[in-house]
Design an enzyme around this catalytic site. Structure first.
Site, PDB file in Angstrom:
ATOM      1  N   TYR A 165     -75.257 -33.317-100.491  1.00 28.17           N
ATOM      2  CA  TYR A 165     -74.784 -32.009-100.922  1.00 28.17           C
ATOM      3  C   TYR A 165     -74.794 -31.947-102.459  1.00 28.17           C
ATOM      4  O   TYR A 165     -75.273 -32.866-103.118  1.00 28.17           O
ATOM      5  CB  TYR A 165     -73.409 -31.723-100.333  1.00 28.17           C
ATOM      6  CG  TYR A 165     -73.421 -31.552 -98.830  1.00 28.17           C
ATOM      7  CD1 TYR A 165     -74.209 -30.571 -98.231  1.00 28.17           C
ATOM      8  CD2 TYR A 165     -72.656 -32.373 -98.009  1.00 28.17           C
ATOM      9  CE1 TYR A 165     -74.230 -30.410 -96.849  1.00 28.17           C
ATOM     10  CE2 TYR A 165     -72.671 -32.221 -96.625  1.00 28.17           C
ATOM     11  CZ  TYR A 165     -73.462 -31.239 -96.054  1.00 28.17           C
ATOM     12  OH  TYR A 165     -73.494 -31.086 -94.690  1.00 28.17           O
ATOM     13  N   GLN A 213     -61.320 -30.370 -97.079  1.00 25.90           N
ATOM     14  CA  GLN A 213     -62.497 -30.821 -97.810  1.00 25.90           C
ATOM     15  C   GLN A 213     -63.151 -29.621 -98.483  1.00 25.90           C
ATOM     16  O   GLN A 213     -63.340 -28.579 -97.861  1.00 25.90           O
ATOM     17  CB  GLN A 213     -63.469 -31.481 -96.837  1.00 25.90           C
ATOM     18  CG  GLN A 213     -64.624 -32.226 -97.473  1.00 25.90           C
ATOM     19  CD  GLN A 213     -65.516 -32.858 -96.416  1.00 25.90           C
ATOM     20  OE1 GLN A 213     -66.353 -32.175 -95.809  1.00 25.90           O
ATOM     21  NE2 GLN A 213     -65.329 -34.148 -96.171  1.00 25.90           N
ATOM     22  N   HIS A 243     -66.254 -33.184-101.584  1.00 29.41           N
ATOM     23  CA  HIS A 243     -67.392 -33.760-100.866  1.00 29.41           C
ATOM     24  C   HIS A 243     -68.465 -34.124-101.889  1.00 29.41           C
ATOM     25  O   HIS A 243     -69.116 -33.251-102.462  1.00 29.41           O
ATOM     26  CB  HIS A 243     -67.947 -32.777 -99.840  1.00 29.41           C
ATOM     27  CG  HIS A 243     -68.723 -33.433 -98.730  1.00 29.41           C
ATOM     28  ND1 HIS A 243     -69.545 -34.516 -98.948  1.00 29.41           N
ATOM     29  CD2 HIS A 243     -68.787 -33.168 -97.399  1.00 29.41           C
ATOM     30  CE1 HIS A 243     -70.098 -34.887 -97.796  1.00 29.41           C
ATOM     31  NE2 HIS A 243     -69.650 -34.097 -96.843  1.00 29.41           N
ATOM     32  N   GLY A 244     -68.650 -35.421-102.098  1.00 30.19           N
ATOM     33  CA  GLY A 244     -69.655 -35.905-103.033  1.00 30.19           C
ATOM     34  C   GLY A 244     -70.644 -36.822-102.345  1.00 30.19           C
ATOM     35  O   GLY A 244     -71.066 -37.819-102.941  1.00 30.19           O
ATOM     36  N   ALA A 245     -71.013 -36.501-101.112  1.00 36.30           N
ATOM     37  CA  ALA A 245     -71.874 -37.381-100.326  1.00 36.30           C
ATOM     38  C   ALA A 245     -72.898 -36.549 -99.547  1.00 36.30           C
ATOM     39  O   ALA A 245     -73.014 -35.332 -99.713  1.00 36.30           O
ATOM     40  CB  ALA A 245     -71.030 -38.222 -99.363  1.00 36.30           C
ATOM     41  N   HIS A 246     -73.679 -37.243 -98.717  1.00 31.33           N
ATOM     42  CA  HIS A 246     -74.557 -36.649 -97.697  1.00 31.33           C
ATOM     43  C   HIS A 246     -75.607 -35.692 -98.261  1.00 31.33           C
ATOM     44  O   HIS A 246     -76.099 -34.807 -97.547  1.00 31.33           O
ATOM     45  CB  HIS A 246     -73.720 -35.934 -96.630  1.00 31.33           C
ATOM     46  CG  HIS A 246     -72.759 -36.853 -95.948  1.00 31.33           C
ATOM     47  ND1 HIS A 246     -71.859 -36.412 -95.007  1.00 31.33           N
ATOM     48  CD2 HIS A 246     -72.533 -38.192 -96.083  1.00 31.33           C
ATOM     49  CE1 HIS A 246     -71.122 -37.444 -94.583  1.00 31.33           C
ATOM     50  NE2 HIS A 246     -71.518 -38.530 -95.223  1.00 31.33           N
TER      51      HIS A 246
END
Length: 289
Positions: A89, A21, A84-87
């Site tokens: 960030y 990731q 990572h395109g969530a949470h």
């Protein structure tokens, strides 16, 4: 690159596919470790960091860095990468109205609106790894209502991911938890359903968050909304959980979703720090003969 090859080779020898990731935290970082945190518009997302707004050159540099990270992953022998395109960030911050109020090409009035950074990152990653390399994304489809990223906008982002060559979308949350969640273990199923409508049938989707029992996972797969079950905390506590499912040794994870995966002190690392859970895992271990 050499040490990474030695690390992942044993898993690949057993038939496993090992993906890495790649991420940029943006404002969602610890300023003690990142003295000069940046974000799309200088909006803080926690009390741990006070970021400044990125310059246009820094935005373009971050896009290149995602591609370079993906290229290095391929050179190191990983079988694929996941953006990572969530949470909450950096990619998620560019998608979220509350954290992206820019007045340049990367803001809401740019050529691709708030989807522009995601599009550029996906295209740069694909350019640097080639057309034959698996590229996935963990996408925050919706977040807390006060931040403005709802499932409708998230579904548009998912459709864009398919258009630019992302091979699979893992559905998760954005900045904060969305209000519209399902019952039972598959809490993010409503977001998965919205995403499925946006990407059409057949396109690979994965769902994460809260899945703990084999029954719930099987029901989710039978629904046809997603093709992949994604697990994180259960595998931190019990790395051989899937093998136990295959052997019909257990029907659910020992994980109790307590959140005690994070390190308690510097240098400790990610791991299950819940003593009761680890005792349960030990009792579930296969008996040696």
């Amino acid at each position: 690159i050499g040490p990474w090859r030695a690390t992942i080779a044993p898993a690949q020898a057993l038939g496993a596919r090992v993906m890495v990731q790649i991420n940029h935290a943006g404002s969602n970082c610890d300023q003690a470790a990142t003295p000069d945190p940046v974000s799309p518009s200088g909006v803080a997302t926690s009390d741990r960091a006070r970021p400044r707004a990125m310059t246009a050159a820094e935005v373009e540099g971050a896009i290149r860095a995602f591609g370079q990270a993906a290229r290095r992953a391929r050179e190191a022998g990983f079988d694929g990468v996941q953006i990572h395109g969530a949470h909450g960030y950096l990619v998620s911050q560019f998608l979220t109205p509350a954290t992206n109020t820019r007045d340049d090409a990367w803001g809401p009035d740019g050529p691709d609106g708030r989807l522009g950074f995601l599009k550029a990152v996906a295209e740069e990653v694909r350019r640097q790894v080639g057309d034959d390399y698996p590229v996935w994304i963990k996408l925050g489809v919706a977040g807390a209502p006060e931040h403005g990223l709802d499932a409708a906008l998230g579904a548009r982002a998912a459709a864009l991911c398919r258009e630019v060559g992302i091979d699979c979308i893992e559905i998760s949350h954005a900045l904060g938890q969305p209000e519209a969640v399902g019952r039972g273990e598959a809490r993010f199923l409503p977001m998965a359903e919205a995403t499925r409508q946006a990407v059409g049938p057949g396109y690979p989707l994965a769902l994460v968050n809260g899945l703990r029992t084999l029954r719930a996972m099987e029901e989710l797969l039978r629904s046809g909304v997603v093709q992949i079950v994604s697990l994180c905390r259960p595998l931190i506590a019990e790395p051989d959980l899937v093998k136990k499912f295959q052997a019909a040794a257990v029907r659910g994870a020992a994980c109790v979703s307590c959140g005690e995966c994070w390190p308690h002190e510097d240098g400790e690392g990610i791991g299950c720090h819940n003593a009761k859970v680890q005792e349960a895992v030990a009792r579930r271990a296969p008996k040696r003969t």
